[in-house]
Design an enzyme around this catalytic site. Structure first.
Site, short mmCIF file in Angstrom:
data_model
loop_
_atom_site.label_atom_id
_atom_site.label_comp_id
_atom_site.label_asym_id
_atom_site.label_seq_id
_atom_site.Cartn_x
_atom_site.Cartn_y
_atom_site.Cartn_z
CG ASN A 67 -0.19 -0.15 2.53
OD1 ASN A 67 1.00 0.19 2.64
ND2 ASN A 67 -0.87 -0.65 3.55
CG ASP A 256 -8.68 -3.11 2.19
OD1 ASP A 256 -9.07 -2.91 3.36
OD2 ASP A 256 -7.49 -2.93 1.84
#
EC number: 3.1.2.2
Length: 381
Positions: A67, A256
């Site tokens: 991420n 998500d």
């Protein structure tokens, strides 16, 4: 020869387990009892794996799994969890002669992110079938991360998933699940309770999540409208199984991502997934559909944010079917400072009556989970 070697290895493992548990004062009778108990334990584990009730998969985490903060994306972990569950449940549902099927993900129970996983570590995902009803399979999954430089391992995630077998000839037909053998009667009874609880909650959630997130022009900061976000995705072949339906893990990763965008817009800091409440898959998504993944803030505590994520599918190439709700879930995120420690988040300002109602419902879920965690915490001496 292979059978002889395998038998000798099994005997040696049992002998080592037995002798490691002995105390100097034990007699021969105690030795025999301990040895054969250990042998039965080893054989039970071996038989369990031979029957196909367990599966383990692993791979090293690459830079494209990260991420923006540099850790492994929470959606990537959810996707690996679903892959392991799909493998073991599909294998089990096809373990007997009969109509062939593929296991479709119906629900993921609450999943906690216990520890972050780093790029360069090896993810070990182990899945085990723990309960079967007539038409569904419960799979419990554990995720471990391993630092291959130091050998350090840690538990990062635990999850429970429910699958249903769909016929390859007719995907709208749910087939029967081969039963598993339980070591204790209590295991079957506990599994039946979990099955009934999730079945009831799935039905309630399907009808509760009926509204669609609508955009608002020039919203005020810290309001629901200010941070709500959407992604639009055309389902392609790489998103689907061999039978033309979207992988559950693909949907979870997109959910998500949207939840992360909502959290980042709200607090303007680095954010990470703390947990995922139950994800319910209400209907299948076919290849060629356009899916809209919408997220909105529903509740904030001092250091956490709850985001509701809704997935709607639009079969653009099929005029006979209208837009429908495919999945829904609640994600919890926390804001991190430069040292990676949780920090306070801006408090959400609900404006409409619906937003205030959702805020109170989120507060109830937060307090319920907080009490549950405190109840499981052992008192310190």
């Amino acid at each position: 020869m292979k059978l002889l070697v395998g038998t000798l290895r099994l005997w040696e493992v049992g002998r080592q387990v037995a002798f490691s548990s002995l105390t100097p004062g034990q007699e021969c009778s105690g030795l025999r009892k301990t040895f054969w108990a250990a042998m039965r334990a080893v054989r039970t584990r071996a038989d369990h794996q031979k029957l196909g009730h367990c599966v383990t998969m692993g791979r090293i985490m690459r830079p494209d799994d990260a991420n923006v903060a540099g850790n492994v994306h929470g959606g990537t972990i959810l996707k690996m969890i679903e892959e392991a569950g799909a493998i073991i449940s599909t294998r089990h549902c096809n373990s007997q002669n009969g109509e062939r099927c593929v296991a479709a993900l119906a629900r993921v129970e609450r999943t906690d992110f216990l520890s972050p996983m780093c790029i360069g570590e090896v993810a070990h995902v182990s899945a085990e079938i723990t309960y079967t009803s007539k038409h569904s399979v419960e799979v419990q999954v554990h995720v471990m991360s391993e630092n291959i430089l130091t050998g350090t391992k840690k538990l990062t995630n635990k999850a429970t998933l429910w699958y249903v077998p769909l016929s390859l000839k007719n995907v709208d037909k749910v087939l029967e699940v081969p039963p598993i053998v339980y070591l204790r009667q209590e295991q079957e009874e506990e599994g039946r309770k979990r099955y009934e609880a999730q079945k009831l909650e799935r039905m309630e959630t399907k009808w509760r999540n009926g509204d669609i997130v609508q955009p608002v022009l020039n919203p005020e900061p810290n309001t629901v409208s200010y941070s709500q976000s959407s992604l639009i995705h055309l389902v392609g072949p790489s998103d689907c199984t061999l039978h033309g339906f979207v992988h559950g893990g693909v949907t979870m990763k997109l959910m998500d991502e949207v939840a992360g965008i909502v959290a980042a817009r709200h607090c303007k800091t680095n954010i990470v997934t703390a947990s995922v409440d139950a994800i319910n898959f209400h209907d299948k998504i076919r290849k060629g559909c356009v899916i809209t993944i919408s997220g909105r803030m529903t509740f904030t505590s001092n250091k956490s944010m709850e985001i509701e994520v809704l997935v709607d599918a639009d079969p653009v190439v099929d005029n006979s079917q209208k837009r429908y709700r495919a999945a829904s879930a609640f994600f919890t995120y926390v804001s991190l400072n430069q040292e990676g420690k949780p920090m306070p988040v801006p408090q959400l300002v609900p404006e409409t009556e619906d937003e205030k109602k959702r805020f109170e419902e989120g507060k109830g879920r937060y307090l319920q989970m907080k009490a549950k965690r405190q109840g499981h915490t052992e008192p310190q001496p």
